[in-house]
Design a protein around this motif. Structure first.
Motif, PDB file in Angstrom:
ATOM      1  N   LEU A 107       7.172   5.605  23.155  1.00 29.99           N
ATOM      2  CA  LEU A 107       8.060   4.485  23.435  1.00 29.99           C
ATOM      3  C   LEU A 107       8.314   3.639  22.192  1.00 29.99           C
ATOM      4  N   TYR A 108       7.290   3.517  21.357  1.00 25.63           N
ATOM      5  CA  TYR A 108       7.387   2.637  20.175  1.00 25.63           C
ATOM      6  C   TYR A 108       6.376   3.114  19.152  1.00 25.63           C
ATOM      7  N   ARG A 109       6.712   2.981  17.876  1.00 30.94           N
ATOM      8  CA  ARG A 109       5.727   3.269  16.835  1.00 30.94           C
ATOM      9  C   ARG A 109       5.725   2.139  15.814  1.00 30.94           C
ATOM     10  N   ALA A 110       4.539   1.770  15.378  1.00 36.53           N
ATOM     11  CA  ALA A 110       4.393   0.666  14.435  1.00 36.53           C
ATOM     12  C   ALA A 110       4.401   1.144  12.992  1.00 36.53           C
ATOM     13  N   GLY A 111       4.631   2.426  12.781  1.00 33.27           N
ATOM     14  CA  GLY A 111       4.678   2.941  11.415  1.00 33.27           C
ATOM     15  C   GLY A 111       3.304   3.323  10.903  1.00 33.27           C
ATOM     16  N   SER A 112       3.281   3.824   9.691  1.00 38.07           N
ATOM     17  CA  SER A 112       2.031   4.264   9.074  1.00 38.07           C
ATOM     18  C   SER A 112       1.365   3.113   8.323  1.00 38.07           C
ATOM     19  N   TRP A 113       0.115   3.310   7.962  1.00 39.44           N
ATOM     20  CA  TRP A 113      -0.688   2.276   7.297  1.00 39.44           C
ATOM     21  C   TRP A 113      -0.346   2.227   5.817  1.00 39.44           C
ATOM     22  N   ASN A 114      -0.106   1.016   5.278  1.00 36.45           N
ATOM     23  CA  ASN A 114       0.246   0.884   3.858  1.00 36.45           C
ATOM     24  C   ASN A 114      -0.839   0.191   3.038  1.00 36.45           C
ATOM     25  N   GLY A 115      -2.014   0.016   3.627  1.00 37.20           N
ATOM     26  CA  GLY A 115      -3.111  -0.647   2.926  1.00 37.20           C
ATOM     27  C   GLY A 115      -3.353  -2.058   3.405  1.00 37.20           C
TER      28      GLY A 115
ATOM     29  N   LEU B 109       2.918   3.554  20.783  1.00 40.59           N
ATOM     30  CA  LEU B 109       2.846   3.149  22.180  1.00 40.59           C
ATOM     31  C   LEU B 109       3.535   4.221  23.009  1.00 40.59           C
ATOM     32  N   ARG B 110       2.849   4.715  24.040  1.00 40.14           N
ATOM     33  CA  ARG B 110       3.403   5.763  24.882  1.00 40.14           C
ATOM     34  C   ARG B 110       3.616   5.264  26.303  1.00 40.14           C
ATOM     35  N   GLN B 111       4.668   5.756  26.915  1.00 39.01           N
ATOM     36  CA  GLN B 111       4.868   5.568  28.347  1.00 39.01           C
ATOM     37  C   GLN B 111       4.576   6.910  28.993  1.00 39.01           C
ATOM     38  N   GLU B 112       3.360   7.005  29.575  1.00 32.67           N
ATOM     39  CA  GLU B 112       2.808   8.286  30.000  1.00 32.67           C
ATOM     40  C   GLU B 112       2.730   9.199  28.771  1.00 32.67           C
TER      41      GLU B 112
ATOM     42  N   CYS C  51      16.250  -2.045  19.925  1.00 31.91           N
ATOM     43  CA  CYS C  51      16.283  -1.154  18.763  1.00 31.91           C
ATOM     44  C   CYS C  51      14.894  -0.750  18.301  1.00 31.91           C
ATOM     45  N   ASP C  52      13.863  -1.376  18.852  1.00 35.46           N
ATOM     46  CA  ASP C  52      12.489  -0.975  18.539  1.00 35.46           C
ATOM     47  C   ASP C  52      12.053   0.239  19.362  1.00 35.46           C
ATOM     48  N   ILE C  53      12.793   0.548  20.422  1.00 36.81           N
ATOM     49  CA  ILE C  53      12.436   1.675  21.270  1.00 36.81           C
ATOM     50  C   ILE C  53      12.674   2.967  20.509  1.00 36.81           C
ATOM     51  N   TYR C  54      11.697   3.852  20.518  1.00 46.95           N
ATOM     52  CA  TYR C  54      11.747   5.077  19.727  1.00 46.95           C
ATOM     53  C   TYR C  54      12.901   5.966  20.170  1.00 46.95           C
TER      54      TYR C  54
END
Length: 225
Positions: free
Chosen positions: A92-100, A85-88, A173-176
């Motif tokens: 701002l946030y990342r949900a991580g990589s795909w694990n299947g 997730l980007r602010q401009e 704490c979720d904010i990148y």
């Protein structure tokens, strides 16, 4: 193009077709290729490596103005692809990589709420992510104007009601990179940030000041050449 017509499909896809071809499934344009702030089942989020086209979500400017806002949700193909997730232009946030099965950093979902059959594709032609419900339930992923990402599921118990199944970011704490270099975030701390052992803030100011002062430096410098 002659005899074009527009049709709103049951899936929510707005399509433009051409009667002249005789094949009513021959699409000239479809809204699923141009998502706005909502990801519906059947819409792909990601990038085509053939065309370079990105499909991403963008928040509205305001509840009354559907122009693109400052928050957007992307598949970042750099390294191992992840949902960000980007602010401009700032992450701002990342949900991580795909694990299947899902993105590794995604928050826990609401208990007893069914979700999608998530599809993730990564090959030479594309990297993409979508929600496949097989028509069993109605789901939508929404980026709101405040920078929140919400997965809604249409209630099967209470008709007409949407249930929030996933919400992110959950807390500060979720904010990148919220604590800067050599810092860690504590949910139960008002300012959120503390330095790692052996590090201290560069400034005597509180952590609540501008982020540029939040980086922690070594209390004892390394004596090496």
């Amino acid at each position: 193009m002659k005899n074009p017509y527009v049709q709103l499909m049951d899936t929510g896809n707005l399509v433009v077709k051409d009667r002249k071809t005789g094949n009513l499934e021959n699409l000239l344009w479809q809204s699923f290729d141009h998502p706005c702030d909502t990801l519906l089942p059947g819409v792909k989020l990601g990038r085509s490596f053939k065309t370079g086209k990105d499909r991403y979500l963008s928040s509205w400017k305001s509840p009354e103005d559907p122009a693109p806002g400052q928050f957007s949700l992307w598949i970042d193909p750099t390294g191992f692809p992840q949902l960000v997730l980007r602010q401009e232009s700032v992450m701002l946030y990342r949900a991580g990589s795909w694990n299947g099965q899902g993105f590794t950093g995604s928050p826990a979902r609401t208990p007893n709420v069914s979700l999608c059959n998530f599809q993730f594709v990564m090959n030479e032609t594309e990297v993409s992510y979508e929600c496949d419900t097989n028509g069993a339930l109605v789901s939508r992923l929404w980026v709101d104007q405040s920078g929140g990402v919400v997965r809604y599921i249409r209630s099967q118990v209470e008709p007409g009601r949407w249930v929030s199944a996933i919400y992110a970011p959950v807390d500060q704490c979720d904010i990148y990179s919220t604590c800067g270099a050599n810092g860690r975030c504590l949910v139960n701390r008002s300012s959120g940030c503390v330095c790692l052992k052996g590090f201290a803030t560069q400034s005597l100011k509180d952590w609540s000041v501008a982020k540029s002062t939040k980086d922690c430096i070594r209390e004892t410098q390394l004596n090496c050449t």
